[in-house]
Structure formats: C-alpha cells, structure tokens
Write a protein that holds these residues in place. Structure first.
Motif, PDB file in Angstrom:
ATOM      1  N   ALA A 191      58.681 109.779  57.584  1.00  0.00           N
ATOM      2  CA  ALA A 191      58.404 108.509  56.910  1.00  0.00           C
ATOM      3  C   ALA A 191      58.852 107.327  57.766  1.00  0.00           C
ATOM      4  O   ALA A 191      58.155 106.311  57.863  1.00  0.00           O
ATOM      5  CB  ALA A 191      59.092 108.477  55.550  1.00  0.00           C
ATOM      6  N   ALA A 192      60.028 107.473  58.394  1.00  0.00           N
ATOM      7  CA  ALA A 192      60.543 106.391  59.238  1.00  0.00           C
ATOM      8  C   ALA A 192      59.639 106.169  60.449  1.00  0.00           C
ATOM      9  O   ALA A 192      59.347 105.027  60.820  1.00  0.00           O
ATOM     10  CB  ALA A 192      61.972 106.729  59.686  1.00  0.00           C
ATOM     11  N   GLU A 193      59.190 107.267  61.067  1.00  0.00           N
ATOM     12  CA  GLU A 193      58.324 107.137  62.235  1.00  0.00           C
ATOM     13  C   GLU A 193      56.977 106.505  61.880  1.00  0.00           C
ATOM     14  O   GLU A 193      56.336 105.880  62.724  1.00  0.00           O
ATOM     15  CB  GLU A 193      58.102 108.524  62.868  1.00  0.00           C
ATOM     16  CG  GLU A 193      59.354 109.080  63.536  1.00  0.00           C
ATOM     17  CD  GLU A 193      59.135 110.474  64.100  1.00  0.00           C
ATOM     18  OE1 GLU A 193      58.007 111.009  63.944  1.00  0.00           O
ATOM     19  OE2 GLU A 193      60.079 111.021  64.709  1.00  0.00           O
ATOM     20  N   ALA A 194      56.565 106.678  60.607  1.00  0.00           N
ATOM     21  CA  ALA A 194      55.313 106.064  60.150  1.00  0.00           C
ATOM     22  C   ALA A 194      55.511 104.633  59.674  1.00  0.00           C
ATOM     23  O   ALA A 194      54.560 103.970  59.247  1.00  0.00           O
ATOM     24  CB  ALA A 194      54.711 106.905  59.031  1.00  0.00           C
ATOM     25  N   LEU A 196      57.336 103.596  57.070  1.00  0.00           N
ATOM     26  CA  LEU A 196      57.314 103.443  55.611  1.00  0.00           C
ATOM     27  C   LEU A 196      58.639 102.964  55.045  1.00  0.00           C
ATOM     28  O   LEU A 196      58.718 102.582  53.883  1.00  0.00           O
ATOM     29  CB  LEU A 196      56.940 104.777  54.949  1.00  0.00           C
ATOM     30  CG  LEU A 196      55.527 105.292  55.231  1.00  0.00           C
ATOM     31  CD1 LEU A 196      55.315 106.625  54.523  1.00  0.00           C
ATOM     32  CD2 LEU A 196      54.493 104.285  54.762  1.00  0.00           C
ATOM     33  N   GLY A 197      59.682 103.024  55.853  1.00  0.00           N
ATOM     34  CA  GLY A 197      60.984 102.607  55.344  1.00  0.00           C
ATOM     35  C   GLY A 197      61.566 103.625  54.387  1.00  0.00           C
ATOM     36  O   GLY A 197      61.202 104.812  54.394  1.00  0.00           O
ATOM     37  N   SER A 226      50.078 113.870  55.737  1.00  0.00           N
ATOM     38  CA  SER A 226      49.939 113.392  54.360  1.00  0.00           C
ATOM     39  C   SER A 226      50.472 111.980  54.173  1.00  0.00           C
ATOM     40  O   SER A 226      50.607 111.508  53.036  1.00  0.00           O
ATOM     41  CB  SER A 226      50.680 114.353  53.406  1.00  0.00           C
ATOM     42  OG  SER A 226      50.196 115.666  53.545  1.00  0.00           O
ATOM     43  N   LEU A 227      50.788 111.309  55.277  1.00  0.00           N
ATOM     44  CA  LEU A 227      51.309 109.942  55.212  1.00  0.00           C
ATOM     45  C   LEU A 227      50.183 108.918  55.339  1.00  0.00           C
ATOM     46  O   LEU A 227      49.194 109.133  56.025  1.00  0.00           O
ATOM     47  CB  LEU A 227      52.318 109.716  56.337  1.00  0.00           C
ATOM     48  CG  LEU A 227      53.635 110.504  56.257  1.00  0.00           C
ATOM     49  CD1 LEU A 227      54.441 110.318  57.540  1.00  0.00           C
ATOM     50  CD2 LEU A 227      54.454 110.059  55.047  1.00  0.00           C
ATOM     51  N   SER A 228      50.360 107.810  54.652  1.00  0.00           N
ATOM     52  CA  SER A 228      49.456 106.667  54.775  1.00  0.00           C
ATOM     53  C   SER A 228      50.275 105.404  54.555  1.00  0.00           C
ATOM     54  O   SER A 228      51.484 105.476  54.290  1.00  0.00           O
ATOM     55  CB  SER A 228      48.322 106.757  53.746  1.00  0.00           C
ATOM     56  OG  SER A 228      48.841 106.606  52.429  1.00  0.00           O
ATOM     57  N   LYS A 229      49.647 104.270  54.620  1.00  0.00           N
ATOM     58  CA  LYS A 229      50.363 103.016  54.400  1.00  0.00           C
ATOM     59  C   LYS A 229      50.924 102.926  52.989  1.00  0.00           C
ATOM     60  O   LYS A 229      51.891 102.217  52.731  1.00  0.00           O
ATOM     61  CB  LYS A 229      49.432 101.832  54.668  1.00  0.00           C
ATOM     62  CG  LYS A 229      48.998 101.707  56.123  1.00  0.00           C
ATOM     63  CD  LYS A 229      48.081 100.516  56.316  1.00  0.00           C
ATOM     64  CE  LYS A 229      47.662 100.373  57.768  1.00  0.00           C
ATOM     65  NZ  LYS A 229      46.747  99.211  57.986  1.00  0.00           N
ATOM     66  N   GLU A 230      50.279 103.638  52.054  1.00  0.00           N
ATOM     67  CA  GLU A 230      50.734 103.610  50.652  1.00  0.00           C
ATOM     68  C   GLU A 230      51.916 104.540  50.411  1.00  0.00           C
ATOM     69  O   GLU A 230      52.564 104.485  49.371  1.00  0.00           O
ATOM     70  CB  GLU A 230      49.584 104.005  49.721  1.00  0.00           C
ATOM     71  CG  GLU A 230      48.490 102.950  49.574  1.00  0.00           C
ATOM     72  CD  GLU A 230      47.644 102.826  50.817  1.00  0.00           C
ATOM     73  OE1 GLU A 230      47.433 103.873  51.493  1.00  0.00           O
ATOM     74  OE2 GLU A 230      47.213 101.708  51.138  1.00  0.00           O
ATOM     75  N   GLY A 231      52.200 105.448  51.353  1.00  0.00           N
ATOM     76  CA  GLY A 231      53.321 106.375  51.181  1.00  0.00           C
ATOM     77  C   GLY A 231      52.906 107.812  51.470  1.00  0.00           C
ATOM     78  O   GLY A 231      52.025 108.063  52.295  1.00  0.00           O
ATOM     79  N   ILE A 232      53.544 108.762  50.765  1.00  0.00           N
ATOM     80  CA  ILE A 232      53.255 110.176  50.962  1.00  0.00           C
ATOM     81  C   ILE A 232      52.327 110.657  49.857  1.00  0.00           C
ATOM     82  O   ILE A 232      52.597 110.458  48.677  1.00  0.00           O
ATOM     83  CB  ILE A 232      54.560 111.007  50.952  1.00  0.00           C
ATOM     84  CG1 ILE A 232      55.471 110.590  52.110  1.00  0.00           C
ATOM     85  CG2 ILE A 232      54.250 112.502  51.075  1.00  0.00           C
ATOM     86  CD1 ILE A 232      56.780 111.357  52.170  1.00  0.00           C
TER      87      ILE A 232
END
Length: 535
Positions: A191-194, A196-197, A226-232
């Motif tokens: 999540a951090a690498e994407a 997303l915080g 399964s990651l996107s700007k909206e989350g997981i």
C-alpha cells in the motif's frame, strides 16, 4: 517457549555440522534469502553460497560462491550456465566445494559451503528412465564428507517424502506459510509503495484474511495487482487467492452463497451448526472429504482397497497425524445421496461469514486428485494439500466434514478424529419437504401449485425436478418422467443404511438419536421379495 523458526533451525544445524537438511517451503526464493541473511549479513567470516537448479546448474550466489564455482569449473564456465544442469554431475562438483578453513593460528578463516538444491522433491519420486537413483546416491555420498568439515546441502521443495535410501540422513524443517504479522507487513508495504498511505483498520483485516494461506511472494503479487487509487479491492484479492488455492492438486473452493436459510429441514443439525459458529473456538475453515469410504473403506480390518504401494495407508496416516497434531476436529455426515450432506458444509461456511463478518471458506479435499502414477508423487501431493489447508485457517481452527454412505467399513482411528459426532441425514419428512419445495420454487421462479407425489424423495430430487421444469418450461408433474429418484433407484440401500444408523448416530433432522423408518418404496417391495423367496 519461542517459535522454532527457519533461522533457528539453520543456526542449530550449522552449529553441530548437520550435512543434509531439507526445507519444505512454499517460496524457495524467500527461504534462500532468509538463510543467506542469517549467515552473510554482518558476518565477519565469509561463507561460499552456491545454488543448483535443473536449468542453470551450479551458480554462485555471493562473491565467494562465484569464485569457488570458477575454480572448480574453469573461468569460462560462466558462459555455459547449463554445464552442471545434470544433477549427477552437479553433485560430483558439490563434493569438492570447500569446507571450513582455518589460518596458521587456528582461527576460522572461512566457513563451510552452503549449497541450495532447488525442487529437490522431484528426485525423490521414482520416475521411469530418470537418474533419480544416481541423485539419491550422490546426496548420500555427501553426508560424511560434509559432516567432517561443516558443509551443508539445503534441499528445497514444497513438500517431501524421503525414500528409505536417505530417510534417516536428511533432517527436515517444514516451513510454515507467512503468519498474520508477516502478512500485515506485506499489505502495508504494498500500500505504501502504491502511495495509498495508511489504510483503514477494517480494510487491513479484510486484506489479511484474503491473503492468508498464500506464500509471501504470492501475497505480495496479488496484493499489488488488487491496488488502485481508491484502495485495495478485497474481492479481487479473494478471487486471486482462490485461483492460487485451486492450483494445488486435490483442493477446490466451494462456490455459491447458500446458507442455512437455503436449507430446508435438518433443523437439529442447523441448531448445532449455529452453536458451533458462535463458539469461542469456531472453525475458520471447513474442509469436506466426500465419500470417504471409497478411499479408506476396510483399512485396518483386512478388507481395504487394493493398494500394493501403501499409498492409501500413507494418506490415512498423514491425515490422522495432521488432525491430531493441530487439534483439528470434524464430524461425519452419513446418509443417502442427495440428502444435503455436502450442502451443509458450504452452508456452514457461508452462514459463519454472515454472522461473523469475516469470510470463512469451504474447501473440498478430493483425495482421488492427490494420487499420482509415480512412486512418491502421491505422498508429496497429500502433504502439500494438507500444508495449504493448515495455512488457510486463521488460528488453526479447521473443521473436517467427512461424507459417506457406509460408515461401517471406515477405520476406527479415522472415526475417532471426527469428535463432533456422526450425523444421520435421512430422506426428508413431509414437513421438511414442504420447506424444500418452497425454497426451490422460489429459487427457480416456478409458480406451479400442482406438486407431484414426492414420496421418498430427497432434497436433491426436489431441486433437480424444479431446475429441469424451469429449464424446459414444463409442469412439475410432467418433468418427473425424466427424473431418476434416489429411493426408487435403490430402496434396499436406503433400508440397510437406516437399520445401520438406528439408535447409533445423531439425527440431522430431529433432536436426539436417530430412529429408523423404512421408506414406503422399500416397505412395498419387501412383501414382493418375501413372496418371491417363498415361491
């Protein structure tokens, strides 16, 4: 007492100069990384680290390992990565890798070599025309020389069943799948690498549930996908996880959303199931083995299935040990075909998901699919399947459901492992059939109040008639002529099973012990058979 980790195992093995070790691991690359980190990072004394696989042959994993390889094979060997791809030839070179070296003062100058052998399980299976006999001899030949000067051969693979030639010489460590803490770090890192915080706690828990049972590398990959700007996308995580599980021979994930609301009758069992789901040690995974008597019938009583290789005995012993060691429980669902034995497993898992808010899987273990035509292959497959099952259950709480039509021939040791009892699933009563009709008429969109005579029908019979009527757009009574009913096809078998269960097992339909009643078709047939015998 702390957890006995891979790192502790390897440190202990090197300390006492254990020459041959094997690590059953779901992620060989991650295992190599962890072992190298243990012996290389910050170490004052160098150690040659070498790897072998069937494509690249021997290759050095660190500077000293590359130097050693070059000395043994020549400087030009780097241009021929497959020079030692033959395992027999590679083992010959492994025998000459350097051991522990000391300087003139007796101080340790270089530690003994560590050699990784990838997918070693392939060489413990008896394949026609293979070089496996040569490989086994080569491994055994390393034992005493490696012991003498602290070298270590690390054999890697998903699961192992060692042949007798080396069974007493190789020390095995069964590396578990990543635990919750490791998976939490994987999810957070991806999540951090994407970018997303920090994720919502609920999403994190759902994501961990969705990747539980996957190897570290696989968990990283499916999380990243399964990651996107909206989350997981948790649903996408689950779908990818299910696809990975079903790549394991013998394992399949039950689909469908049937819960207890979709099960007509079986009230006593459903009450028990709700108590089980709401208990403090509620199962987090249900595993169904259908028709157990086909695989284990007669074992231990001289009447078991023909098995000259001992595969069936090994399969039974492996399952019994896993259930005992992990305190896995279960129940036996005894009954005629179509009475809901398999349905209740899926319904248990889906009902648990609705009640707890955390997804609970129902997995089918197909023992026939774990059989292999090569000696050693079947043993490896069942161990791999059980290791995946072990990894899927949060908190280790697995409930096995063994369905069968004849419990009398099952081994006593197997029946004892199913501590939640044996349940008799009989043909549904008239009241139960009213509910089953109601559920299936609604399910298939049928508005036909004119029901056929359902004497001695199973729940599956009712479902099948409704499904066919909907597909053919034909009245229910007309569809019956295209349907083979369980009780009519073999009434004698139903009568025998009812007599066997009478007063012995728990009724799935009514409180207390099951009491038998002969089906009308069997009762009608009995006088005819009696008259025929008299004539």
């Amino acid at each position: 007492m702390g957890t006995y980790t891979l790192e502790k195992f390897m440190v202990a093995a090197r300390r006492v100069s254990t020459p041959l070790v094997a690590v059953a691991t779901p992620d060989q690359a991650e295992t190599i990384r962890r072992i190298r980190e243990t012996f290389e990072n910050g170490a004052k004394t160098p150690v040659p680290v070498v790897q072998w696989d069937a494509m690249q042959g021997l290759s050095g994993l660190n500077k000293l390992g590359r130097e050693v390889r070059a000395r043994k094979l020549g400087d030009d060997a780097a241009d021929w990565p497959g020079l030692t791809s033959n395992p027999g030839a590679a083992l010959g070179v492994m025998a000459e890798l350097p051991g522990e070296l000391r300087d003139e003062k007796g101080a340790l100058a270089q530690r003994g070599s560590i050699v990784f052998m990838l997918n070693g399980q392939r060489y413990f299976e008896d394949r026609a025309g293979s070089q496996n006999g040569q490989v086994l001899q080569g491994i055994w030949n390393l034992r005493d020389p490696y012991k003498t000067n602290r070298r270590t051969l690390v054999i890697l693979g998903p699961a192992f069943k060692f042949p007798p030639e080396i069974a007493q010489d190789v020390i095995l460590f069964d590396e578990p799948y990543p635990d919750e803490a490791e998976l939490r770090m994987i999810v957070a890192r991806q999540a951090a690498e994407a970018g997303l915080g920090e994720l919502d706690d609920k999403v994190v828990e759902q994501s961990i549930d969705a990747v539980t049972g996957l190897a570290a590398y696989t968990a990283e990959q499916v999380t990243a996908m399964s990651l996107s700007k909206e989350g997981i996308d948790v649903d996408a995580l689950w779908q990818r996880k299910i696809a990975v599980i079903e790549q394991t021979d013998g394992l399949g994930v039950d689909r469908g959303d049937e819960s207890f609301q979709d099960v007509g009758g079986l009230e006593n069992f459903k009450e028990f199931g709700l108590r089980l789901i709401r208990s403090k040690k509620a199962p987090t995974l249900y595993v169904r083995i259908d028709e157990m008597e086909k695989y284990f019938g007669g074992l231990g009583s001289g009447g078991g299935p023909a098995d000259n290789t001992g595969v069936t005995q090994d399969r039974l012993g492996t399952i019994l040990r896993k259930m005992e060691d992990n305190a896995w429980t279960g129940f036996i669902a005894l009954g005629h075909a179509g009475t809901g034995k398999s349905l209740v497993t899926k319904s248990l898992a889906n009902t648990a998901t609705k009640i707890t808010g955390r997804r609970v899987l129902s997995v089918a273990l197909d023992l026939g699919a774990t059989a292999g035509g090569i000696v050693g292959e079947s043993e490896r497959k069942i161990r791999t399947a059980l290791k995946v099952i072990e990894s899927l259950a949060r908190g280790g709480r697995v409930c096995f459901v063994g369905t069968c039509n004849d419990i009398s021939i099952l081994p006593p040791a197997l029946k004892r492992r199913f501590k939640l009892g044996t349940w008799m699933f009989d043909l549904p009563s008239a009241e139960e059939k009213k509910n089953i009709w109601k559920i299936n008429l609604k399910r298939f969109g049928i508005e036909d109040p004119d029901l056929p005579d359902d004497t001695d029908w199973t729940g599956a019979d009712i479902r099948n008639v409704c499904e066919t009527a909907a597909a053919l757009e034909t009245p229910l009574k007309e569809v019956v002529q295209y349907t083979t009913l369980v009780a009519q096809s073999d009434p004698d078998a139903i009568s025998r099973l009812r007599r066997l269960a009478d007063g012995r097992y728990v009724s799935a339909s009514t409180p207390g012990t099951y009491r038998a009643q002969l089906p009308a078709t069997a009762a009608a047939g009995a006088p005819r058979r009696a008259r025929q015998e008299e004539e």
